[in-house]
Write a protein that holds these residues in place. Sequence first.
Motif, PDB file in Angstrom:
ATOM      1  N   ARG A 208       0.855  -1.195   0.000  1.00 18.19           N
ATOM      2  CA  ARG A 208       0.000   0.000   0.000  1.00 18.19           C
ATOM      3  C   ARG A 208       0.888   1.242   0.000  1.00 18.19           C
ATOM      4  O   ARG A 208       1.915   1.264   0.684  1.00 18.19           O
ATOM      5  CB  ARG A 208      -0.832  -0.062   1.286  1.00 18.19           C
ATOM      6  N   ILE A 209       0.478   2.255  -0.759  1.00 23.16           N
ATOM      7  CA  ILE A 209       1.114   3.574  -0.593  1.00 23.16           C
ATOM      8  C   ILE A 209       0.009   4.613  -0.418  1.00 23.16           C
ATOM      9  O   ILE A 209      -1.073   4.475  -0.978  1.00 23.16           O
ATOM     10  CB  ILE A 209       2.026   4.001  -1.779  1.00 23.16           C
ATOM     11  N   ALA A 210       0.314   5.626   0.384  1.00 22.73           N
ATOM     12  CA  ALA A 210      -0.663   6.700   0.629  1.00 22.73           C
ATOM     13  C   ALA A 210      -0.010   8.007   0.208  1.00 22.73           C
ATOM     14  O   ALA A 210       1.083   8.350   0.689  1.00 22.73           O
ATOM     15  CB  ALA A 210      -1.025   6.740   2.106  1.00 22.73           C
ATOM     16  N   PHE A 211      -0.653   8.744  -0.677  1.00 24.12           N
ATOM     17  CA  PHE A 211      -0.052   9.986  -1.185  1.00 24.12           C
ATOM     18  C   PHE A 211       0.207  10.985  -0.055  1.00 24.12           C
ATOM     19  O   PHE A 211       1.161  11.760  -0.108  1.00 24.12           O
ATOM     20  CB  PHE A 211      -0.956  10.624  -2.242  1.00 24.12           C
ATOM     21  N   ALA A 212      -0.643  10.950   0.975  1.00 31.99           N
ATOM     22  CA  ALA A 212      -0.513  11.921   2.067  1.00 31.99           C
ATOM     23  C   ALA A 212       0.870  11.825   2.729  1.00 31.99           C
ATOM     24  O   ALA A 212       1.381  12.820   3.266  1.00 31.99           O
ATOM     25  CB  ALA A 212      -1.599  11.669   3.097  1.00 31.99           C
ATOM     26  N   GLU A 213       1.500  10.648   2.677  1.00 26.46           N
ATOM     27  CA  GLU A 213       2.792  10.478   3.343  1.00 26.46           C
ATOM     28  C   GLU A 213       3.956  11.091   2.568  1.00 26.46           C
ATOM     29  O   GLU A 213       5.078  11.121   3.042  1.00 26.46           O
ATOM     30  CB  GLU A 213       3.076   8.983   3.553  1.00 26.46           C
ATOM     31  N   PHE A 214       3.699  11.542   1.357  1.00 25.00           N
ATOM     32  CA  PHE A 214       4.797  12.062   0.529  1.00 25.00           C
ATOM     33  C   PHE A 214       4.861  13.584   0.535  1.00 25.00           C
ATOM     34  O   PHE A 214       5.766  14.172  -0.039  1.00 25.00           O
ATOM     35  CB  PHE A 214       4.638  11.571  -0.917  1.00 25.00           C
ATOM     36  N   GLY A 215       3.875  14.223   1.118  1.00 24.33           N
ATOM     37  CA  GLY A 215       3.890  15.681   1.184  1.00 24.33           C
ATOM     38  C   GLY A 215       3.288  16.358  -0.038  1.00 24.33           C
ATOM     39  O   GLY A 215       3.500  17.553  -0.245  1.00 24.33           O
ATOM     40  N   PHE A 216       2.537  15.609  -0.859  1.00 23.92           N
ATOM     41  CA  PHE A 216       1.837  16.286  -1.959  1.00 23.92           C
ATOM     42  C   PHE A 216       0.752  17.177  -1.368  1.00 23.92           C
ATOM     43  O   PHE A 216       0.048  16.770  -0.433  1.00 23.92           O
ATOM     44  CB  PHE A 216       1.180  15.264  -2.907  1.00 23.92           C
ATOM     45  N   THR A 217       0.628  18.370  -1.915  1.00 29.86           N
ATOM     46  CA  THR A 217      -0.395  19.258  -1.365  1.00 29.86           C
ATOM     47  C   THR A 217      -1.693  19.174  -2.158  1.00 29.86           C
ATOM     48  O   THR A 217      -2.713  19.678  -1.732  1.00 29.86           O
ATOM     49  CB  THR A 217       0.095  20.717  -1.369  1.00 29.86           C
ATOM     50  N   ARG A 218      -1.626  18.541  -3.329  1.00 29.58           N
ATOM     51  CA  ARG A 218      -2.846  18.438  -4.134  1.00 29.58           C
ATOM     52  C   ARG A 218      -3.136  16.977  -4.460  1.00 29.58           C
ATOM     53  O   ARG A 218      -2.231  16.153  -4.531  1.00 29.58           O
ATOM     54  CB  ARG A 218      -2.694  19.286  -5.392  1.00 29.58           C
TER      55      ARG A 218
ATOM     56  N   SER B 279      15.916   7.464   0.122  1.00 30.82           N
ATOM     57  CA  SER B 279      14.544   7.261  -0.366  1.00 30.82           C
ATOM     58  C   SER B 279      14.296   5.761  -0.488  1.00 30.82           C
ATOM     59  O   SER B 279      14.378   5.192  -1.546  1.00 30.82           O
ATOM     60  CB  SER B 279      14.347   7.959  -1.713  1.00 30.82           C
ATOM     61  N   SER B 280      14.068   5.156   0.639  1.00 34.72           N
ATOM     62  CA  SER B 280      13.896   3.708   0.705  1.00 34.72           C
ATOM     63  C   SER B 280      12.446   3.344   0.402  1.00 34.72           C
ATOM     64  O   SER B 280      11.602   4.212   0.264  1.00 34.72           O
ATOM     65  CB  SER B 280      14.231   3.242   2.115  1.00 34.72           C
ATOM     66  N   PRO B 281      12.145   2.059   0.324  1.00 38.14           N
ATOM     67  CA  PRO B 281      10.745   1.679   0.147  1.00 38.14           C
ATOM     68  C   PRO B 281       9.941   1.839   1.429  1.00 38.14           C
ATOM     69  O   PRO B 281       8.861   1.286   1.551  1.00 38.14           O
ATOM     70  CB  PRO B 281      10.842   0.216  -0.273  1.00 38.14           C
ATOM     71  N   ALA B 282      10.485   2.597   2.422  1.00 36.26           N
ATOM     72  CA  ALA B 282       9.823   2.694   3.724  1.00 36.26           C
ATOM     73  C   ALA B 282       8.383   3.134   3.606  1.00 36.26           C
ATOM     74  O   ALA B 282       7.562   2.814   4.443  1.00 36.26           O
ATOM     75  CB  ALA B 282      10.589   3.668   4.609  1.00 36.26           C
ATOM     76  N   ARG B 283       8.086   3.893   2.552  1.00 38.70           N
ATOM     77  CA  ARG B 283       6.718   4.379   2.422  1.00 38.70           C
ATOM     78  C   ARG B 283       5.833   3.418   1.625  1.00 38.70           C
ATOM     79  O   ARG B 283       4.713   3.739   1.308  1.00 38.70           O
ATOM     80  CB  ARG B 283       6.718   5.753   1.779  1.00 38.70           C
ATOM     81  N   THR B 284       6.388   2.256   1.285  1.00 36.11           N
ATOM     82  CA  THR B 284       5.554   1.211   0.707  1.00 36.11           C
ATOM     83  C   THR B 284       5.249   0.264   1.854  1.00 36.11           C
ATOM     84  O   THR B 284       6.140  -0.385   2.382  1.00 36.11           O
ATOM     85  CB  THR B 284       6.323   0.412  -0.367  1.00 36.11           C
ATOM     86  N   HIS B 285       4.016   0.206   2.285  1.00 41.01           N
ATOM     87  CA  HIS B 285       3.688  -0.594   3.463  1.00 41.01           C
ATOM     88  C   HIS B 285       3.230  -1.983   3.052  1.00 41.01           C
ATOM     89  O   HIS B 285       2.392  -2.127   2.156  1.00 41.01           O
ATOM     90  CB  HIS B 285       2.585   0.093   4.267  1.00 41.01           C
ATOM     91  N   PHE B 286       3.795  -2.956   3.719  1.00 39.14           N
ATOM     92  CA  PHE B 286       3.369  -4.326   3.474  1.00 39.14           C
ATOM     93  C   PHE B 286       2.103  -4.583   4.303  1.00 39.14           C
ATOM     94  O   PHE B 286       2.017  -4.167   5.453  1.00 39.14           O
ATOM     95  CB  PHE B 286       4.490  -5.286   3.878  1.00 39.14           C
ATOM     96  N   MET B 287       1.113  -5.233   3.743  1.00 41.38           N
ATOM     97  CA  MET B 287      -0.119  -5.523   4.496  1.00 41.38           C
ATOM     98  C   MET B 287      -0.325  -7.028   4.541  1.00 41.38           C
ATOM     99  O   MET B 287      -0.077  -7.723   3.555  1.00 41.38           O
ATOM    100  CB  MET B 287      -1.340  -4.885   3.799  1.00 41.38           C
ATOM    101  N   GLU B 288      -0.796  -7.493   5.685  1.00 35.77           N
ATOM    102  CA  GLU B 288      -1.057  -8.940   5.849  1.00 35.77           C
ATOM    103  C   GLU B 288      -2.218  -9.370   4.948  1.00 35.77           C
ATOM    104  O   GLU B 288      -2.171 -10.382   4.291  1.00 35.77           O
ATOM    105  CB  GLU B 288      -1.425  -9.259   7.299  1.00 35.77           C
ATOM    106  N   ARG B 289      -3.281  -8.566   4.975  1.00 33.91           N
ATOM    107  CA  ARG B 289      -4.463  -8.933   4.185  1.00 33.91           C
ATOM    108  C   ARG B 289      -5.358  -7.724   3.994  1.00 33.91           C
ATOM    109  O   ARG B 289      -5.160  -6.684   4.629  1.00 33.91           O
ATOM    110  CB  ARG B 289      -5.236 -10.065   4.852  1.00 33.91           C
ATOM    111  N   LEU B 290      -6.345  -7.880   3.127  1.00 31.67           N
ATOM    112  CA  LEU B 290      -7.329  -6.828   2.893  1.00 31.67           C
ATOM    113  C   LEU B 290      -8.645  -7.222   3.562  1.00 31.67           C
ATOM    114  O   LEU B 290      -9.004  -8.404   3.572  1.00 31.67           O
ATOM    115  CB  LEU B 290      -7.556  -6.645   1.388  1.00 31.67           C
ATOM    116  N   GLU B 291      -9.335  -6.239   4.118  1.00 31.42           N
ATOM    117  CA  GLU B 291     -10.634  -6.498   4.780  1.00 31.42           C
ATOM    118  C   GLU B 291     -11.744  -6.236   3.781  1.00 31.42           C
ATOM    119  O   GLU B 291     -12.287  -5.140   3.730  1.00 31.42           O
ATOM    120  CB  GLU B 291     -10.818  -5.568   5.995  1.00 31.42           C
ATOM    121  N   LEU B 292     -12.054  -7.219   2.970  1.00 27.78           N
ATOM    122  CA  LEU B 292     -13.041  -6.959   1.926  1.00 27.78           C
ATOM    123  C   LEU B 292     -14.395  -7.524   2.277  1.00 27.78           C
ATOM    124  O   LEU B 292     -15.335  -7.454   1.540  1.00 27.78           O
ATOM    125  CB  LEU B 292     -12.550  -7.514   0.585  1.00 27.78           C
TER     126      LEU B 292
END
Length: 447
Positions: free
Chosen positions: A100-110, A434-447
Amino acid sequence: MEAPGTAGVMAMHGEIPQGCDVLVIGGGPAGSSVAALLAKDGIDVVLLEKARHPRPQVGESLIPHFWKYADQTGASGLIEQAGFIEKAGGISAWNGKIHRIAFAEFGFTRPALHVERDVFDQLLLNHAENQGAKIHQQVAVNRVDFGGSRPRVHYLDKRGGNACEGSIVCRYVIDASGASALLAGQFKSRKLIDSRMRFLSLWGYYENARFIASDGASHPAADIGKVKPVTFVTSFEDGWIWHIALRRLTSVGLVINTDRTRGMNRSERERFFLETCRRTPHLDRLLEPAEYQDNSFCERPDYSYYSTRLCGENFYCIGDAASFVDPIYSHGVLNAFYNASMTALAVNESLKDPSRSARHAQLCENRMRQFYGFSRSLALGEFGGDGVDAQLVQHFMRSVPKVELELMLAASFMSERSENFHRLIREAGLDRGSSPARTHFMERLEL
Ligand SMILES: Cc1cc2nc3c(=O)[nH]c(=O)nc-3n(C[C@H](O)[C@H](O)[C@H](O)COP(=O)(O)OP(=O)(O)OC[C@H]3O[C@@H](n4cnc5c(N)ncnc54)[C@H](O)[C@@H]3O)c2cc1C
């Protein structure tokens, strides 16, 4: 200006002039943007578009970098007002691993967006017209004659029911005809890439599909607009699939090797598409309550190509008319905007000093190849083949704003397609910090 030999065509919707400074072929994001940029600077631009907007188009996921180009053309305000869906990031399920990646963690303002392309593209085309470009829809360009001192563009005007031929002389012609790649066809410069990495796409639209938010939980379609979706991508045995939640519908598409559907007719391909969606883990859950939209099935055959001739003294090929890479990292519209921006600069400078036209064309071509190579290294594992120059790409990587490079680096861990991107980043010394630190590994999805 050279005296034109063919009279301009008077049609119901306005006269197509006999000559102009810049003639743009095609009114997708590339054509509309370059037309807007040049017209804004007072340059006499005519754009011929073979369809009538709004026309259907695939490619609904936009990454946040695109705003800087929308700012340049002046279209940002219109895009903001259009109320497209803001997306939170991306989630991929690739060979059993979920990231998972979340744009909010990168500092984009838009925000990044999910856009209905028919609406988005029409908005850009109208904007170009408002900047002063002369737009003529339902006019298809057939060929460009480079024999005279200036390019003569031959077209078929299909407005008002009667098709009539005409031509227009210009100082510069910009081919933004998308996958038709009109000039590359004419120059015979269109090359397909290595067959192992050649893909086609099958897609369609669903109503009432669930979507995934950035925490990995799924939501009903009714929550769209209240909860931000992610673009969801999953691999399957034959390729990968996208799920893009729009305001009313959800776009779902397969990207597979061209060999996979060889011998199938159209209805067999549609059945293959629907069955694959139905049995792919995660996607099956999201589509459980959804209704497939009859007649929404679309396909794009063998589309990984590039042209060996992009810019010359009096022509430019931009956007998909120049090259196309697998759309996994949503670089298509960005590439169209980037090419438009570089080309507007080159044409503008060339009009001021025509003796430097060849130089500007060469610089522009280098920039476009850098971007193409960058996208290709991200999306296609078999990097380093024909058409790509590793040093040019590394040069580009060094010039990309840090936040954009970091997002691309994080995204590159979401599939297993980017090993050459990692190698280039490493060799360029850009991986530190600039490591993959902002790519989060997830165990599973809650679908
Ligand atoms: C399956 C798939 C999924 C994709 N997903 C994404 C995504 O999620 N995000 C993303 O950013 N990109 C995506 N893309 C890529 C994106 O759609 C394109 O890169 C983008 O549309 C390119 O813009 P363009 O202006 O170059 O071409 P287009 O948008 O194709 O516009 C070209 C225009 O030229 C017109 N035209 C064609 N021939 C002529 C002619 N002879 N005379 C006059 N007009 C002509 C056409 O009618 C059209 O309006 C995807 C592409 C595919 C195939």
